[in-house]
Design an enzyme around this catalytic site. Structure first.
Site, short mmCIF file in Angstrom:
data_model
loop_
_atom_site.label_atom_id
_atom_site.label_comp_id
_atom_site.label_asym_id
_atom_site.label_seq_id
_atom_site.Cartn_x
_atom_site.Cartn_y
_atom_site.Cartn_z
N HIS A 130 -15.66 10.80 0.39
CA HIS A 130 -16.33 9.79 1.43
C HIS A 130 -16.82 8.70 0.46
O HIS A 130 -17.59 9.09 -0.58
CB HIS A 130 -17.37 10.52 2.14
CG HIS A 130 -18.29 9.80 2.82
ND1 HIS A 130 -17.65 8.84 3.78
CD2 HIS A 130 -19.60 9.58 2.70
CE1 HIS A 130 -18.79 8.14 4.26
NE2 HIS A 130 -19.97 8.61 3.76
N HIS B 2 -18.51 4.35 0.49
CA HIS B 2 -18.95 3.20 1.36
C HIS B 2 -18.00 2.01 0.84
O HIS B 2 -18.62 0.76 0.63
CB HIS B 2 -20.32 2.83 1.60
CG HIS B 2 -21.19 4.00 2.31
ND1 HIS B 2 -22.03 3.47 3.29
CD2 HIS B 2 -20.91 5.00 2.36
CE1 HIS B 2 -22.31 4.48 3.90
NE2 HIS B 2 -21.90 5.64 3.39
N ASP C 71 4.44 3.71 2.40
CA ASP C 71 4.63 4.63 1.20
C ASP C 71 3.70 5.77 1.13
O ASP C 71 3.77 6.65 0.71
CB ASP C 71 4.13 3.97 -0.25
CG ASP C 71 5.42 3.11 -0.63
OD1 ASP C 71 6.57 3.14 -0.15
OD2 ASP C 71 5.17 2.19 -1.59
N TYR D 229 11.48 9.33 -5.07
CA TYR D 229 10.45 8.64 -5.89
C TYR D 229 9.72 9.60 -6.88
O TYR D 229 9.62 10.80 -6.20
CB TYR D 229 9.17 7.98 -4.99
CG TYR D 229 8.29 7.22 -5.54
CD1 TYR D 229 8.53 5.84 -5.82
CD2 TYR D 229 7.00 7.98 -5.95
CE1 TYR D 229 7.42 5.11 -6.40
CE2 TYR D 229 6.17 7.21 -6.80
CZ TYR D 229 6.12 5.74 -6.80
OH TYR D 229 5.29 5.03 -7.41
#
Lengths: 234, 234, 234, 234
Positions: A97, A99, A122, A231
Site C-alpha cells: 500500500h 500514497h 503487459d 517473454y
C-alpha cells in the site's frame, strides 16, 4: 533467540525498503506485508516508523484474524485490510500500500485508469479499477476491515480476477497492490504508478485518446502471461 | 566560547539543511526557525546564505521583538513574520518558509487547496488556506510584520486552529508551515508540497473531482490525531 | 606553458559544469561564456563537447569580433550571439544558453512568462520577454549574429534594461541569460527555469490567475535590489 | 573461450546499461541491439533480464532471419522487429526500444509530435511520426515481424528517410529509435523523450502554438547535419 519467522520478516523488510528506493513513498506513507501460508501468518511493517529507521526485527507477525503472534511494536494501521485479503485470496503472497503521487491522483479523481497502451496490457487486460468510497456507517465502523470488503466487492462487481488484476485504487485514498510475493506486490505498485502517469499524460495530450484495441490487449498480455508466453527466460 | 543557545542553533541548522535535502528549496529560497520558549528567543537562518555554506554558528538568535540577541549575520528577511507568529501562537516550536514549486503555484493561483483525499486528511481536516494578498499600504509599510498579521487574520476569518492547521499559503508568495518543533515544521512543508501536487494532478485528471466526504476526513484525521488514535507507536 | 587566460578559462569551465549539475542541460545542449573586459576577450565552451569530457584547457578564447585568440577547438555554434551581447552590453560578465525544459516550452509557445509571484519579483519586475522569431532572410544570413540583434531589438521595443532583466527567451529556440559573472548567468538560467515551471503550473491550476500587483512587485524587487535592500549579507 | 562477437556484445551491453542510466526504462521495459554488418549478425539484450543483473555474456547473437548464432538465453521478445529493420535498412548500426514516459504518452495519443522548436530541428526536420496501430490479423500473426513492416510502411507513406528521421512512435506501444551505432540509437531515445516532453508542455501552455517555420527548421538542421555544418568538432 532467533525467530522462526526470521526469513519472513526479512522478506517483508526488504520489500518495504524497496518502496522507499523506488520513490513510491515519503516519510511513513506506505506499508508492505508478506505471508507464510503454511504457518498461517503474515509479516507487516510497524505503524509510523520511518524507512530510514526500520529494522527487520521491528516487523510484526500476525495471524489472519489480526492477533499479534510475534513482535512488540504496533502493526501498520492498515493491517486489517491486509489480513482480510490474505484470508480471502489464498494465492497471494504479498501486499503493498502506498500514497504514490499519480496513483493517489487517480484515486482522488474516482476514475478507473483506462487501458491506453501495451505497457498496461503487459500486466493486465482490464482498466485499473477504482473502488468507490464506502458508506459512512462502514467508515465509522471497522474501517480497515471494511476496506478489505470494499476491495472484494469491487472485484466481484466488475467481474475481475485477483490473480490477473493485481492492483486496485481505493477512491480518495490510494492504491493497494498484491502478487505471489511481497517483492512482486511492490513491483506492481511501481508499474501502477508509471501506468497511471502515462495515462494522465495521454489524456492531457489527447482527451479523446482511444482505449487500446482488444487484439493488442490480448497479444501483449498473452505473450507475457499466456500458455505460449515467450517473454522472459522461462 | 560556547553559546547558551548552542543546541537551539543546531536544531535550527539541521532543520534548514532538511529543506534542501527534501528538494523544497533551490539556492537561498527558504528559511526555518526554532524557538526556545523558556528563554523567549528564536533561532533563524541568516539571510541569503546558500545551504551548502551554512554552518550552525551562522544561525542568528533574536527575541520576539526582533532584537538580535546573538549572532553577527543579518537574519532572514522574513524574520519579522516568524517573530510575530511566535509571539501570538504560544504552542508552536518551529516555523518553515519555502518557495517549493507546487506550493508556490497554488499560492500564485490564489486558491485554497481542496481536501481531495486521505493523504490530506491524515494531516488536517480543512482545505489548506490561501491568504489573499494584503493591501498596498501594508505592503509598502512594515511588510514582513504585516505578513504575520495577514496570516492570523486569515485564520481568524476562516475559523481555523493553528494547532490543527499547521500550514498556510500567502497569496502570490508561497507557504509558511509550523509545528511543535522546527523539524515538524519542515515535515509540514514537505507534506504541503506533496498534497498540493496531488491536488493539482487530481484537477487535471478530473476537473469535477469531489471534495473528500466528511466521514472519511474525520476517520483519517482521528485515527492519527484523535483521542483514540491508533497510528504510530504511541 | 600556462595561459594568461587561465583563470578566465577556469571560470568559464566551472560555470559550464554547473549547467550540468543543475539539470539544465542534457548532452551538449548548452553553453556558457565569461568575459575579461580589460583584455577585451571572452572564454566559451567548445562546440559539441559533452560535459563529462570537458576540460578547462578545451575552453576557447575569442575577441568581440569572433576572432579566436587562444584554443584549438571550434567554439560553440552560438558564439557570435555571445560576442554581440558582450560588445553591446558593457556591464555583463557572463552569458549562459540552455535548452532547459520549461524555458524551451515557453519559448516554443511564443509567450512572455507573466509575473505571477514574488519568486519572479525577487529577480525582475517585468514579464520575462520572449523575442518573436526573426525574419527568414536574417535566419538564412548571419544567423547567430542576428540572434544578438534580435535580443537587443526585443529589449529596445519593450523598454527593458539588461541590467535589471537578465534573461530572455528566443521564440522557438530557448533561453539566454546573463549577469555580472558567468556563475550569475547560470544562476539566472536556473531561476528562469524554476519561475517558468511555476508559471506553467499556475496557469494549469487557474487559467485566470492575476498578474502580481505592482506594490508587491516593487516591494520584493526593492528589498533585494533597491537602495535600501535588506536581503543577504551586504 | 572468448567469443568472436565479444566486442559486439560489449557494445550492446553498454548501450543497454545507458538506457537505465538515462532514466529511460524501469525494470525490464526496453532493449537495445547492435549490428555487425560484415558478419551479418546483431547482438541483443536477453528477454526479461533486469539491468542490474545484466552481464555482457548474457547478450544473444542472431542473424537477420532470427536464428540464434551464439548465446544460451532467450533474446528480447522484440527481436524480430530489430532483425527486420537491420535487413531492410542497411545503414543503421544500432536500435533501441523503450517505454519512456513522454514517448509512450504520445504513442498512446496516436499523434505525431509536432516540430515546435530548434531542439527538435537540431535532430530532424519532420514531425516525429506515430505509426497507426496495425490490423488485427497482423497482430494475431507474426506480431513482432509485422511491427517491422509497420515501421517501414509508415516511413514509406510519409515519405521519410530513415537516415534523417531516426525515430518513430508505434501507436499505443512506444518508441523505436536507431542510428549509426547502438550508442547513437540510445541518444536518439533520450532526445525523443525530451523533445516529446517539451512538445507536451508547449501545448499545455499554448494549445495554438505554431509549428516551427521552415527557415528555422532548415537553418538548425543544416548547421548540425548539412554540407557546411559548423556544429561540433568536425
Amino acid at each position: 533467540m532467533s525467530s522462526k519467522y526470521q526469513s519472513l520478516k526479512e522478506e517483508c523488510y526488504e520489500a518495504n525498503m524497496q518502496l522507499d528506493a523506488l520513490d513510491l513513498v515519503i516519510y511513513t506513507f506506505g506499508n508492505v506485508s508478506a505471508v507464510d501460508r503454511k504457518e498461517g501468518v503474515f509479516a507487516i511493517k510497524p505503524s509510523g516508523v520511518p524507512y530510514a529507521e526500520l529494522k527487520p526485527e521491528d516487523i510484526v507477525i500476525l495471524d489472519f484474524d489480526n492477533n499479534v503472534i510475534e513482535g512488540t511494536m504496533r502493526p501498520s494501521s492498515d493491517t486489517k485490510t491486509h489480513a482480510y485479503l490474505y484470508k480471502n485470496w489464498e494465492n497471494i503472497g504479498g501486499i503493498a500500500h502506498t500514497h504514490a503521487t499519480y496513483s493517489v491522483a487517480w484515486a482522488q479523481s474516482q476514475l478507473d485508469i483506462p487501458i491506453f497502451g501495451t505497457t498496461h496490457a503487459d500486466h493486465l487486460t482490464a482498466d485499473i479499477p477504482c473502488a468507490p468510497p464506502m458508506k459512512d456507517e462502514l467508515i465509522a465502523g471497522n474501517y480497515e476491515y471494511n476496506t478489505g470488503i470494499q476491495i472484494l466487492d469491487c472485484f466481484k462487481e466488475k467481474g475481475l480476477s485477483y490473480e490477473e488484476v493485481q492492483m486496485i485504487l481505493i477512491g480518495n485514498h490510494g492504491p493497494f497492490t498484491w502478487g505471489p510475493t511481497a517483492a512482486k506486490a511492490v513491483y506492481n505498485s511501481k508499474v501502477l504508478e508509471e501506468v497511471g502517469r502515462m495515462a494522465y499524460l495521454t489524456l492531457q495530450i489527447n482527451p479523446k485518446a482511444p482505449r487500446l484495441k482488444d487484439s493488442l490487449i490480448k497479444k501483449h498480455y498473452e505473450r507475457k502471461h499466456g500458455k505460449n508466453a515467450y517473454y522472459g527466460q522461462n
